[in-house]
Design an enzyme around this catalytic site. Structure first.
Site, PDB file in Angstrom:
ATOM      1  N   VAL A  39      -8.143   4.568  -2.621  1.00 41.91           N
ATOM      2  CA  VAL A  39      -7.944   5.919  -3.048  1.00 41.91           C
ATOM      3  C   VAL A  39      -8.653   6.528  -2.037  1.00 41.91           C
ATOM      4  O   VAL A  39      -9.552   6.352  -1.096  1.00 41.91           O
ATOM      5  CB  VAL A  39      -8.785   6.449  -4.472  1.00 41.91           C
ATOM      6  N   CYS A  40      -7.802   7.869  -1.641  1.00 40.02           N
ATOM      7  CA  CYS A  40      -8.450   8.722  -0.541  1.00 40.02           C
ATOM      8  C   CYS A  40      -9.814   9.622  -1.120  1.00 40.02           C
ATOM      9  O   CYS A  40     -10.351  10.125  -0.207  1.00 40.02           O
ATOM     10  CB  CYS A  40      -7.385   9.422  -0.046  1.00 40.02           C
ATOM     11  N   SER A  41     -10.043   9.585  -2.198  1.00 36.68           N
ATOM     12  CA  SER A  41     -11.226  10.177  -2.736  1.00 36.68           C
ATOM     13  C   SER A  41     -12.424   9.654  -2.123  1.00 36.68           C
ATOM     14  O   SER A  41     -12.770   8.465  -2.460  1.00 36.68           O
ATOM     15  CB  SER A  41     -10.979  10.652  -4.134  1.00 36.68           C
ATOM     16  N   LEU A  42     -13.248  10.236  -2.070  1.00 35.75           N
ATOM     17  CA  LEU A  42     -14.758  10.032  -1.612  1.00 35.75           C
ATOM     18  C   LEU A  42     -15.569  10.161  -3.042  1.00 35.75           C
ATOM     19  O   LEU A  42     -16.915   9.789  -3.016  1.00 35.75           O
ATOM     20  CB  LEU A  42     -15.566  10.731  -0.630  1.00 35.75           C
TER      21      LEU A  42
END
Length: 82
Positions: A39-42
């Protein structure tokens, strides 16, 4: 930008969707196949908040950590969990 653009409720909703997709994909994976969750979320809710329950509830799946050799030049960004 997620912490500023999305409410906690939306983040939880997205994490539930991601967990559902992960479970569905796991059922379709060929024996011995590799499933990569990215995912691109941190945000932890969308990362380990999805993967940890998945791994705890699925037999036959395990985390294979990344190594510095897998990601040249990115070693500082690899966590202890890989």
């Amino acid at each position: 930008d997620t912490p500023w653009l999305k409410s906690p409720e939306i983040v939880r909703h997205l994490a539930r969707q991601q967990a559902s997709l992960l479970r569905q994909l796991a059922r379709q994976l060929a024996p011995g196949g590799t499933l990569i969750y990215a995912v691109c979320s941190l945000l932890p809710e969308e990362g380990e908040g999805v993967t940890e329950p998945f791994l705890a509830g699925q037999s036959g799946f395990k985390r294979l950590p990344f190594t510095p050799a897998d990601l040249p030049g990115l070693a500082p960004f690899i966590t202890g969990a890989g």
